[in-house]
Scaffold this active site. Structure first.
Site, PDB file in Angstrom:
ATOM      1  N   ARG A 187       0.819  -1.229   0.000  1.00  0.00           N
ATOM      2  CA  ARG A 187       0.000   0.000   0.000  1.00  0.00           C
ATOM      3  C   ARG A 187       0.841   1.262   0.000  1.00  0.00           C
ATOM      4  O   ARG A 187       0.271   2.361   0.045  1.00  0.00           O
ATOM      5  CB  ARG A 187      -0.885   0.046   1.241  1.00  0.00           C
ATOM      6  N   ARG A 212     -21.716  -4.876   4.446  1.00  0.00           N
ATOM      7  CA  ARG A 212     -20.791  -6.011   4.488  1.00  0.00           C
ATOM      8  C   ARG A 212     -20.895  -6.680   5.860  1.00  0.00           C
ATOM      9  O   ARG A 212     -21.060  -6.040   6.882  1.00  0.00           O
ATOM     10  CB  ARG A 212     -19.352  -5.542   4.283  1.00  0.00           C
ATOM     11  N   ARG A 239     -10.420   5.945   5.364  1.00  0.00           N
ATOM     12  CA  ARG A 239      -9.721   4.888   4.616  1.00  0.00           C
ATOM     13  C   ARG A 239      -9.627   5.254   3.127  1.00  0.00           C
ATOM     14  O   ARG A 239      -8.606   5.001   2.485  1.00  0.00           O
ATOM     15  CB  ARG A 239     -10.458   3.550   4.787  1.00  0.00           C
TER      16      ARG A 239
HETATM   17  P1  AP5 Z   1      -8.135  -4.412   4.633  1.00  0.00           P
HETATM   18  O1  AP5 Z   1      -8.768  -5.424   5.477  1.00  0.00           O
HETATM   19  O2  AP5 Z   1      -7.268  -4.829   3.529  1.00  0.00           O
HETATM   20  O3  AP5 Z   1      -9.281  -3.449   4.090  1.00  0.00           O
HETATM   21  P2  AP5 Z   1      -9.401  -2.577   2.747  1.00  0.00           P
HETATM   22  O4  AP5 Z   1      -8.284  -2.514   1.794  1.00  0.00           O
HETATM   23  O5  AP5 Z   1      -9.870  -1.276   3.257  1.00  0.00           O
HETATM   24  O6  AP5 Z   1     -10.394  -3.369   1.923  1.00  0.00           O
HETATM   25  P3  AP5 Z   1     -11.662  -4.103   2.414  1.00  0.00           P
HETATM   26  O7  AP5 Z   1     -11.300  -5.408   3.052  1.00  0.00           O
HETATM   27  O8  AP5 Z   1     -12.513  -3.155   3.195  1.00  0.00           O
HETATM   28  O9  AP5 Z   1     -12.421  -4.327   1.050  1.00  0.00           O
HETATM   29  P4  AP5 Z   1     -12.159  -5.398  -0.090  1.00  0.00           P
HETATM   30  O10 AP5 Z   1     -11.558  -4.712  -1.280  1.00  0.00           O
HETATM   31  O11 AP5 Z   1     -11.478  -6.615   0.429  1.00  0.00           O
HETATM   32  O12 AP5 Z   1     -13.672  -5.697  -0.461  1.00  0.00           O
HETATM   33  P5  AP5 Z   1     -14.596  -6.958  -0.119  1.00  0.00           P
HETATM   34  O13 AP5 Z   1     -14.217  -8.109  -0.990  1.00  0.00           O
HETATM   35  O14 AP5 Z   1     -14.686  -7.173   1.352  1.00  0.00           O
HETATM   36  O15 AP5 Z   1      -7.325  -3.404   5.550  1.00  0.00           O
HETATM   37  C1  AP5 Z   1      -7.901  -2.857   6.709  1.00  0.00           C
HETATM   38  C2  AP5 Z   1      -6.905  -1.956   7.416  1.00  0.00           C
HETATM   39  O16 AP5 Z   1      -5.711  -2.717   7.758  1.00  0.00           O
HETATM   40  C3  AP5 Z   1      -6.389  -0.767   6.630  1.00  0.00           C
HETATM   41  O17 AP5 Z   1      -7.258   0.335   6.715  1.00  0.00           O
HETATM   42  C4  AP5 Z   1      -5.034  -0.521   7.335  1.00  0.00           C
HETATM   43  O18 AP5 Z   1      -5.197   0.163   8.554  1.00  0.00           O
HETATM   44  C5  AP5 Z   1      -4.543  -1.926   7.654  1.00  0.00           C
HETATM   45  N1  AP5 Z   1      -3.688  -2.502   6.582  1.00  0.00           N
HETATM   46  C6  AP5 Z   1      -3.986  -3.587   5.802  1.00  0.00           C
HETATM   47  N2  AP5 Z   1      -2.990  -3.802   4.914  1.00  0.00           N
HETATM   48  C7  AP5 Z   1      -2.067  -2.838   5.147  1.00  0.00           C
HETATM   49  C8  AP5 Z   1      -0.827  -2.523   4.516  1.00  0.00           C
HETATM   50  N3  AP5 Z   1      -0.340  -3.249   3.499  1.00  0.00           N
HETATM   51  N4  AP5 Z   1      -0.140  -1.452   4.988  1.00  0.00           N
HETATM   52  C9  AP5 Z   1      -0.600  -0.715   6.039  1.00  0.00           C
HETATM   53  N5  AP5 Z   1      -1.771  -0.950   6.641  1.00  0.00           N
HETATM   54  C10 AP5 Z   1      -2.505  -2.006   6.206  1.00  0.00           C
HETATM   55  O19 AP5 Z   1     -15.996  -6.407  -0.668  1.00  0.00           O
HETATM   56  C11 AP5 Z   1     -16.693  -5.378   0.017  1.00  0.00           C
HETATM   57  C12 AP5 Z   1     -18.187  -5.739   0.097  1.00  0.00           C
HETATM   58  O20 AP5 Z   1     -18.752  -5.700  -1.202  1.00  0.00           O
HETATM   59  C13 AP5 Z   1     -18.471  -7.146   0.639  1.00  0.00           C
HETATM   60  O21 AP5 Z   1     -19.627  -7.093   1.421  1.00  0.00           O
HETATM   61  C14 AP5 Z   1     -18.679  -7.992  -0.625  1.00  0.00           C
HETATM   62  O22 AP5 Z   1     -19.552  -9.070  -0.367  1.00  0.00           O
HETATM   63  C15 AP5 Z   1     -19.309  -6.970  -1.569  1.00  0.00           C
HETATM   64  N6  AP5 Z   1     -18.913  -7.155  -2.971  1.00  0.00           N
HETATM   65  C16 AP5 Z   1     -17.678  -7.453  -3.448  1.00  0.00           C
HETATM   66  N7  AP5 Z   1     -17.677  -7.502  -4.794  1.00  0.00           N
HETATM   67  C17 AP5 Z   1     -18.939  -7.187  -5.171  1.00  0.00           C
HETATM   68  C18 AP5 Z   1     -19.582  -7.056  -6.444  1.00  0.00           C
HETATM   69  N8  AP5 Z   1     -18.933  -7.224  -7.597  1.00  0.00           N
HETATM   70  N9  AP5 Z   1     -20.894  -6.706  -6.464  1.00  0.00           N
HETATM   71  C19 AP5 Z   1     -21.575  -6.518  -5.296  1.00  0.00           C
HETATM   72  N10 AP5 Z   1     -21.031  -6.647  -4.075  1.00  0.00           N
HETATM   73  C20 AP5 Z   1     -19.734  -6.973  -4.011  1.00  0.00           C
HETATM   74 MG    MG Z   2     -10.709  -7.170   2.290  1.00  0.00          MG
END
Ligand code: AP5
Ligand code: MG
Length: 210
Positions: A88, A123, A167
């Site tokens: 990131r 979610r 975020r």
């Molecule tokens: P992390 O857990 O990685 O969260 P994020 O990047 O903010 O991403 P999300 O997990 O929220 O979303 P996602 O893209 O995985 O979407 P999802 O598949 O769940 O990180 C959290 C925190 O950890 C960060 O803020 C930071 O503090 C820390 N961190 C992590 N990595 C780090 C790093 N490398 N460096 C520093 N800090 C770090 O989908 C979302 C929702 O939409 C779900 O409900 C899903 O069912 C739905 N959905 C998905 N696709 C579709 C579709 N096509 N149509 C309809 N609904 C859909």
């Molecule tokens: Mg995720």
């Protein structure tokens, strides 16, 4: 194949990672899932990461790079892996590069902020195994408990609207510049996220040439 899933919070990285992992039989490494588990278990890394994750900021590069180095050294990564949410920052990308592991593709999932906010507000996640659902788009069979392990589903603390905004700001400021980094390396492939999960997955397979 060594794959990076890149994109803003809520773009669907975790959802697509799980599908690719199942089909290709390679592990998903999600720094978010690993950090949340460390917080839950009260480890030293978890304690140090807690305030950042709760506020929507990034956890320090030192901690995250340490997590990734340890995880990529495990034997199951030899046959390939999917990185979900790493790197990131430019220092994180450079730390990965310095390990000498070839990355085959960086899949950048593009989704509008309006859609992201809708997805995150409904979610549900399993705190035990990390599985992700959506109450409308991807519900578990009873919309209450995890289909895989039966644990009661909950909302992630960092899905509160104020934290989601932080975020997204963090993503634009600190993470989005990596698109140029990987474009220069010639491995960035853009995927326009679709309304249906399976339609996005079809674009993922096309981008991977599968
Ligand atoms: P992390 O857990 O990685 O969260 P994020 O990047 O903010 O991403 P999300 O997990 O929220 O979303 P996602 O893209 O995985 O979407 P999802 O598949 O769940 O990180 C959290 C925190 O950890 C960060 O803020 C930071 O503090 C820390 N961190 C992590 N990595 C780090 C790093 N490398 N460096 C520093 N800090 C770090 O989908 C979302 C929702 O939409 C779900 O409900 C899903 O069912 C739905 N959905 C998905 N696709 C579709 C579709 N096509 N149509 C309809 N609904 C859909
Ligand atoms: Mg995720």
């Amino acid at each position: 194949m060594n794959i990076i899933l890149f994109g803003p919070p809520g773009a669907g990285k975790g959802t697509q990672a799980e599908i690719i992992s199942g089909k290709m039989n390679i592990p998903t490494i999600s720094t978010g899932v690993i950090i949340r588990a460390a917080i839950k278990n009260g480890t030293k890394r978890g304690l140090a990461a807690r305030s950042a994750i709760d506020s929507g900021a990034l956890v320090s590069d030192d901690i995250v790079i340490g997590i990734i180095k340890d995880r990529l050294a495990e034997p199951d990564c030899k046959k390939g892996f999917i990185l979900d949410g790493y790197p990131r920052t430019i220092p994180q990308a450079e730390a990965l590069y310095s390990l000498g592991i070839k990355i085959d593709a960086v899949l950048s999932l593009e989704v509008s902020e309006e859609t992201i906010i809708k997805r995150m507000s409904s979610r549900r996640t399993c705190a035990a195994c990390g599985a992700t659902y959506h109450t409308v788009f991807n519900p578990s069979s009873d919309n209450k408990t995890c289909d895989k392990c039966g644990t009661e589903l909950s909302m992630r603390a960092d899905d509160a609207p104020g934290v989601v905004k932080n975020r997204l700001d963090t993503y634009h400021r600190e993470t989005e510049p990596l698109k140029d980094y990987y474009t220069e390396k010639g491995i960035l492939r853009t995927i326009i996220g679709q309304d249906k999960i399976e339609d996005t997955t079809a674009l993922v397979w096309a981008a991977l040439g599968i």
